[in-house]
Design a protein around this motif. Structure first.
Motif, PDB file in Angstrom:
ATOM      1  N   ALA A   8       0.831  -1.206   0.000  1.00 31.09           N
ATOM      2  CA  ALA A   8       0.000   0.000   0.000  1.00 31.09           C
ATOM      3  C   ALA A   8       0.864   1.255   0.000  1.00 31.09           C
ATOM      4  O   ALA A   8       0.592   2.221  -0.731  1.00 31.09           O
ATOM      5  N   TYR A   9       1.919   1.276   0.820  1.00 34.45           N
ATOM      6  CA  TYR A   9       2.824   2.426   0.854  1.00 34.45           C
ATOM      7  C   TYR A   9       3.561   2.572  -0.480  1.00 34.45           C
ATOM      8  O   TYR A   9       3.781   3.690  -0.970  1.00 34.45           O
ATOM      9  N   TYR A  10       3.934   1.457  -1.072  1.00 35.72           N
ATOM     10  CA  TYR A  10       4.619   1.487  -2.378  1.00 35.72           C
ATOM     11  C   TYR A  10       3.708   2.117  -3.433  1.00 35.72           C
ATOM     12  O   TYR A  10       4.145   2.934  -4.240  1.00 35.72           O
ATOM     13  N   ASP A  11       2.423   1.718  -3.410  1.00 37.81           N
ATOM     14  CA  ASP A  11       1.477   2.264  -4.389  1.00 37.81           C
ATOM     15  C   ASP A  11       1.333   3.776  -4.238  1.00 37.81           C
ATOM     16  O   ASP A  11       1.034   4.473  -5.213  1.00 37.81           O
ATOM     17  N   LYS A  12       1.541   4.286  -3.034  1.00 37.48           N
ATOM     18  CA  LYS A  12       1.446   5.729  -2.800  1.00 37.48           C
ATOM     19  C   LYS A  12       2.787   6.437  -2.981  1.00 37.48           C
ATOM     20  O   LYS A  12       2.887   7.653  -2.783  1.00 37.48           O
ATOM     21  N   GLY A  13       3.828   5.664  -3.313  1.00 37.25           N
ATOM     22  CA  GLY A  13       5.139   6.252  -3.532  1.00 37.25           C
ATOM     23  C   GLY A  13       5.902   6.574  -2.255  1.00 37.25           C
ATOM     24  O   GLY A  13       6.873   7.329  -2.281  1.00 37.25           O
ATOM     25  N   LEU A  14       5.486   6.005  -1.115  1.00 36.85           N
ATOM     26  CA  LEU A  14       6.160   6.243   0.166  1.00 36.85           C
ATOM     27  C   LEU A  14       7.177   5.124   0.392  1.00 36.85           C
ATOM     28  O   LEU A  14       6.941   4.162   1.125  1.00 36.85           O
ATOM     29  N   MET A  15       8.348   5.258  -0.249  1.00 39.05           N
ATOM     30  CA  MET A  15       9.298   4.154  -0.289  1.00 39.05           C
ATOM     31  C   MET A  15       9.909   3.803   1.072  1.00 39.05           C
ATOM     32  O   MET A  15      10.015   2.615   1.402  1.00 39.05           O
TER      33      MET A  15
END
Length: 461
Positions: A403-410
């Motif tokens: 979910a964080y990856y999909d939002k670009g929060l690496m």
């Protein structure tokens, strides 16, 4: 008999040695084939909590974990977990039989039996080493002296080693038998304290008493790890039959829930042909329809529509049963229809009053699978709530990482992935992800500290 003793010792040694691996994730680290299911876990919790309280174990300290194995067995390896085989749940005809097994295992935990066995084995390992040194020394002496007397001394050395190990083995199994008897007595006390019959425990041990005569290859695991001597069984029967609660039976609703989880396990685990034979079309009971709906889904092909029709008919009959909605969502998600799965899973979570971490995780997975960016925040909220409730839920952390990856929060994605790997027992990979996450996090922040804890974690030896 000697081979039987060795088999028992081997089982005990495995249980004790496994308990030293990654204590934060005892089950996953040991490679046990665990399954998770809200319906089954809540029922086992209802079975066990009054027993655990009577045993002085409080509530929430001990978790009952489900092992996907067809053998009738249950065991403990520490003071925090009881492992229950699916075979036990499926073969037990009544809740009282399962509760009796749980009471017995609670007796082991309350009695500190695993800690005592660890201590005994540690001492016996030292003693075995001394015996081996003495035996080797005698054999070396014989080889040096040569001749017939040398061979005699060498043979004596081998005898010291074999006899010493047999003595250690007998001592350990005698202690194990004593612990089994103590667990019986304690378990029956817990059942009496909670006004429950001991008939279920007695039925279990009577069932396996006959297996004492079988070879280990033909014994169930429970019979190997819980040896039942005739005098022990006689004492158990006398106590059970004189209890004022001997004739107490399980409440009908509890029996219904037990029948439901047996049907569910059958549907998901056994071959569909076996399920349809066990729960034939002429059986119109709710458990039978439940099992057939699940088995229809697992048939593949056109089975999905049959399965959905079956589960929808159950929903019409019992619209407030959250597990029917959850199973419908499971069918749709696994069939690649994630968008359609969201509604049933939302309904299931609502019927649980929002307090069902496993349902929340599956709903979050379905939301993410829709690839709709507008639902990412909802998925993150569900997953964060799940890990707060279950801090060792590796699947929740891994899904949160997605979910964080999909939002670009690496950095957050890599930290969640590190936590998922850590709780799955993959420490080296977890530490690699934690280092990458830490590089993008503010030094000293809560997330930075979490990454640092993983990086510096050293497993107990």
């Amino acid at each position: 008999m000697r081979n039987g003793l060795r088999a028992i010792l081997g089982t005990v040694l495995v249980a004790v040695l496994l308990a030293g691996l990654l204590p934060v994730t005892p089950a996953r680290a040991q490679g046990l084939p665990l399954i998770r299911d809200t319906e089954i876990e809540l029922l086992l919790n209802d079975y066990s909590q009054s027993i655990f309280r009577a045993a002085g174990l409080g509530t929430g300290r001990v978790t009952v974990r489900i092992v996907n194995n067809e053998a009738f067995n249950a065991f403990v390896i520490d003071g925090r977990n009881v492992f229950m085989h699916t075979g036990t749940l499926m073969q037990a005809n009544t809740p009282n039989e399962v509760i009796g097994v749980l009471a017995h295992e609670a007796g082991h935990i309350a009695g500190g039996h695993m800690a005592a066995l660890r201590s005994r084995i540690a001492k016996d390992q030292t003693r075995a080493l001394l015996v081996q040194l003495l035996g080797i020394g005698a054999m070396i002496g014989g080889a040096v002296s040569g001749g017939d007397s040398g061979r005699e001394i060498g043979s004596a050395g081998q005898g010291v080693m074999m006899g010493g190990n047999e003595l250690i083995l007998r001592g350990l199994t005698a202690e194990r038998r004593s612990q089994e008897s103590a667990a019986d007595q304690a378990g029956l006390q817990y059942l009496s304290a909670t006004h429950q019959s001991g008939r279920g425990m007695l039925a279990t041990f009577e069932r396996f008493a006959g297996q004492e005569l079988f070879s280990d290859a033909h014994k169930d695991a429970f019979a190997r790890t819980h040896p039942v001597a005739t005098d022990r069984l006689a004492r158990l029967r006398q106590i059970v039959e004189t209890s004022p609660y001997y004739k107490n039976t399980d409440p009908p609703e509890l029996q219904f829930r037990h029948d439901m989880i047996r049907a569910k396990l059958s549907g998901y685990i056994e071959p569909p042909s076996v399920v349809f034979n066990r729960y034939q079309a002429s059986d119109t009971s709710i458990p039978a329809r439940y099992a057939r709906a699940i088995a229809s889904f697992r048939q593949g092909g056109g089975g999905l529509e049959t399965a959905l029709a079956g589960i929808d008919s159950l929903i019409r009959d019992r619209p407030n049963n959250p597990y029917f909605w959850e199973v419908k969502g499971d069918f749709l998600q696994k069939a690649g229809r994630a968008r359609e799965a969201v509604g049933p899973l939302r309904k299931a979570l609502q019927l649980h009053n929002g307090d069902a971490p496993l349902v929340g995780v599956q709903l979050a997975q379905s939301l993410l699978q829709t690839k709709d960016p507008k639902v990412a925040d909802e998925a993150i909220g569900l997953l964060r709530k799940a890990v707060q409730k279950e801090p060792d839920n590796a699947t929740a952390y891994n899904t949160l990482g997605q979910a964080y990856y999909d939002k670009g929060l690496m950095p957050q994605a890599e930290l969640s992935r590190a936590q998922g790997l850590f709780y799955a027992g993959s420490l080296k990979m977890a530490q690699e992800f934690a280092k990458r996450a830490q590089a993008g996090l503010k030094a000293g922040s809560p997330d930075w500290v979490k990454a640092d804890d993983i990086i510096n974690y050293k497993p107990q030896t």
